[in-house]
Design a protein around this motif. Structure first.
Motif, PDB file in Angstrom:
ATOM      1  N   TYR A  72       1.232  -1.415  -0.173  1.00  0.00           N
ATOM      2  CA  TYR A  72       0.192   0.093  -0.440  1.00  0.00           C
ATOM      3  C   TYR A  72       1.361   1.231  -0.433  1.00  0.00           C
ATOM      4  O   TYR A  72       0.526   2.164  -0.637  1.00  0.00           O
ATOM      5  CB  TYR A  72      -0.228   0.000   1.174  1.00  0.00           C
ATOM      6  CG  TYR A  72      -2.255  -1.248   0.816  1.00  0.00           C
ATOM      7  CD1 TYR A  72      -3.338  -0.379  -0.274  1.00  0.00           C
ATOM      8  CD2 TYR A  72      -2.649  -2.332   1.519  1.00  0.00           C
ATOM      9  CE1 TYR A  72      -4.288  -1.749  -0.075  1.00  0.00           C
ATOM     10  CE2 TYR A  72      -3.499  -3.598   1.008  1.00  0.00           C
ATOM     11  CZ  TYR A  72      -4.333  -2.551   0.461  1.00  0.00           C
ATOM     12  OH  TYR A  72      -5.497  -3.408  -0.133  1.00  0.00           O
ATOM     13  N   ASP A 121       0.321   4.620  -2.571  1.00  0.00           N
ATOM     14  CA  ASP A 121       0.314   5.925  -2.182  1.00  0.00           C
ATOM     15  C   ASP A 121       1.585   6.278  -2.671  1.00  0.00           C
ATOM     16  O   ASP A 121       1.328   7.441  -3.472  1.00  0.00           O
ATOM     17  CB  ASP A 121       0.390   5.830  -1.112  1.00  0.00           C
ATOM     18  CG  ASP A 121      -0.509   5.675   0.318  1.00  0.00           C
ATOM     19  OD1 ASP A 121      -1.352   5.754  -0.016  1.00  0.00           O
ATOM     20  OD2 ASP A 121      -0.032   5.032   1.785  1.00  0.00           O
ATOM     21  N   ASP A 125      -7.441  -2.054  -6.119  1.00  0.00           N
ATOM     22  CA  ASP A 125      -7.074  -1.656  -5.105  1.00  0.00           C
ATOM     23  C   ASP A 125      -6.916  -0.506  -4.873  1.00  0.00           C
ATOM     24  O   ASP A 125      -6.859   0.674  -3.767  1.00  0.00           O
ATOM     25  CB  ASP A 125      -6.060  -2.583  -4.885  1.00  0.00           C
ATOM     26  CG  ASP A 125      -6.498  -3.527  -3.381  1.00  0.00           C
ATOM     27  OD1 ASP A 125      -6.740  -3.788  -3.461  1.00  0.00           O
ATOM     28  OD2 ASP A 125      -5.232  -4.524  -4.098  1.00  0.00           O
ATOM     29  N   ARG A 136      -8.045   2.679  -2.531  1.00  0.00           N
ATOM     30  CA  ARG A 136      -7.637   3.617  -1.701  1.00  0.00           C
ATOM     31  C   ARG A 136      -7.243   4.729  -1.786  1.00  0.00           C
ATOM     32  O   ARG A 136      -7.874   5.813  -0.744  1.00  0.00           O
ATOM     33  CB  ARG A 136      -5.942   2.876  -1.462  1.00  0.00           C
ATOM     34  CG  ARG A 136      -5.253   3.973  -0.796  1.00  0.00           C
ATOM     35  CD  ARG A 136      -4.506   3.069   0.866  1.00  0.00           C
ATOM     36  NE  ARG A 136      -2.962   3.576   1.347  1.00  0.00           N
ATOM     37  CZ  ARG A 136      -3.065   2.995   1.861  1.00  0.00           C
ATOM     38  NH1 ARG A 136      -4.023   2.142   2.841  1.00  0.00           N
ATOM     39  NH2 ARG A 136      -2.080   3.856   2.935  1.00  0.00           N
ATOM     40  N   GLU A 189      -8.716   6.496   1.778  1.00  0.00           N
ATOM     41  CA  GLU A 189      -7.858   7.360   2.816  1.00  0.00           C
ATOM     42  C   GLU A 189      -7.277   8.706   1.899  1.00  0.00           C
ATOM     43  O   GLU A 189      -6.882   9.671   2.321  1.00  0.00           O
ATOM     44  CB  GLU A 189      -6.062   6.399   2.371  1.00  0.00           C
ATOM     45  CG  GLU A 189      -6.824   4.921   3.080  1.00  0.00           C
ATOM     46  CD  GLU A 189      -6.968   5.113   4.198  1.00  0.00           C
ATOM     47  OE1 GLU A 189      -6.022   5.727   4.883  1.00  0.00           O
ATOM     48  OE2 GLU A 189      -7.109   4.117   5.134  1.00  0.00           O
TER      49      GLU A 189
END
Length: 409
Positions: free
Chosen positions: A98, A102, A118, A122, A126
């Protein structure tokens, strides 16, 4: 020339459809000014797609969509190419996985390309402050589309995403032939076992799993299908397969393949009844289809007996084997090279043209979108041309007949 480059050159020779699209992109630069964030299996075929998008004018940041599917030499090569950053590494843990996603989002893309959703998840969970920067995205695989449809039904999906997986050119070629051939190829290469004569159980009878069943049958296996949907079970029966519950089928299985997109398809109760010596392989996107926690709990001893093969020893002297840590075997196994090049030529051509469509239509509303039919048909048309195959054309009279409601008996 480094190894990554050599691998990419090999696939390019066998991806004529994407090559034609790349030449058009080089000339017209339809993606000029766009930044694309990607989470895909970083291997040579994907690299060809990345270079195609880059040659179309885009800047690219990419990472892996599975901890074991990255080929490090390919990732390193991409990272050294102009206009491309690659954060993918093989064998990362969850935190590192992850963190790489990012890094891609730090690039502030305005278009996303995902395999498993994913990256999209994310972004929404987030980093929602970046969503307004996104004009659209595309999703490559069945599992990802299911997640996106669930997000859409909960009104949680905040930008448009094209479901590349659901278009006919993807389902009927990539999912059926690509998954079928690459899954069995990886199993055979990892185990050195033959398919002919084996009792093979295939969980599910969707496009991917039916492809596995079809290819296994063609190689001489005795194939049993398990299903939860009555219509799909009936379809399997009509196609000539035995259909049983997993708890019964697994008792005589030599090899079991899961490709459903769901969790615990082979659960604790099924593992208790497993045939001695059975090999378990998953070809679904996430490593949840085989209940590995239950497997660890039931086993007296677990050991890797060969690269990519773990042996689980039970208390009653039975044992079973899990390939590639339960991850998608066609890419995560040591000799898993993913779908055949020719199949991914079609799927990645659809991806490239879908991204072009997003760039041309930034006004699309949030939600899961279909691949425009003209893109699907164009890819098929180019593929036939590269194979030197000609087909008939409808006459004006035939077109009128097909579109008229007045003609009857």
């Amino acid at each position: 020339m480094n190894k990554g480059r050599e691998k990419i050159e090999w696939v390019k020779r066998n991806m004529p459809v994407l090559s034609e699209i790349k030449e058009r992109f080089k000339e017209k630069k339809p993606l000029e000014g766009h930044k694309i964030g990607m989470a895909l299996h970083v291997e040579p075929k994907t690299a060809n797609l990345v270079e195609t998008l880059r040659d179309g004018g885009a800047e690219i940041a990419i990472t892996g969509c599975n901890p074991l599917s990255t080929q490090d030499d390919v990732s390193k090569y991409l990272d050294n190419e102009k206009g491309i950053r690659s954060y993918a590494k093989r064998g990362v843990n969850t935190e590192e996985y992850y963190e790489a996603i990012d890094n891609v989002l730090d690039f502030h893309p305005d278009i996303t390309i995902d395999d498993g959703a994913d990256l999209v998840f994310r972004l929404h969970s987030e980093r929602p402050n970046q969503i307004d920067e996104i004009i659209g995205g595309s999703e490559e695989t069945t599992t990802g589309v299911k997640r996106l449809e669930s997000m859409e039904s909960d009104n949680a999906l905040k930008y448009p995403i094209i479901a590349v997986n659901d278009t006919p050119m993807k389902r009927h070629f990539d999912n059926v032939h690509g998954t079928g051939e690459s899954t069995l190829s990886a199993i055979m290469a990892t185990t050195n076992l033959q398919i002919s004569g084996k009792n093979i159980v295939v969980a599910g009878y969707g496009y991917c799993s039916s492809g596995v069943a079809k290819k296994a049958k063609a190689l001489g296996a005795r194939v049993t299908v398990t299903e939860v949907k009555p219509r799909k079970a009936l379809e399997a029966v009509m196609d000539g397969y035995e259909v049983k519950k997993m708890e019964k089928a697994i008792q005589k299985a030599d090899i079991v393949v899961t490709a459903t997109g769901n969790k615990n398809v082979i659960g604790r109760e099924e593992l208790k009844k497993i045939n001695n010596g059975a090999v378990l392989a998953n070809s679904g996107h996430f490593n949840v289809e085989i209940d590995l926690e239950a497997a660890e709990d039931l086993a007296n001893n677990v050991k890797e007996i060969r690269e990519g093969i773990k042996k689980y020893e039970l208390s009653d002297d039975r044992n079973f084997y899990v390939l590639a840590e339960g991850r998608l075997v066609n890419l995560a196994a040591p000799l898993g090279f993913g779908h055949p090049i020719e199949v991914m030529d079609l799927s990645f051509s659809i991806q490239a043209l879908s991204v072009q469509h997003l760039a041309k239509n930034p006004e699309l509303q949030p939600g899961v979108k279909k691949v425009p039919q003209k893109i699907d048909e164009k890819v098929a048309e180019i593929k036939l041309k590269t194979m030197d195959i000609e087909i008939d054309e409808l006459t004006s009279e035939q077109k009128d007949y097909l579109t008229s409601w007045k003609s009857g008996t």
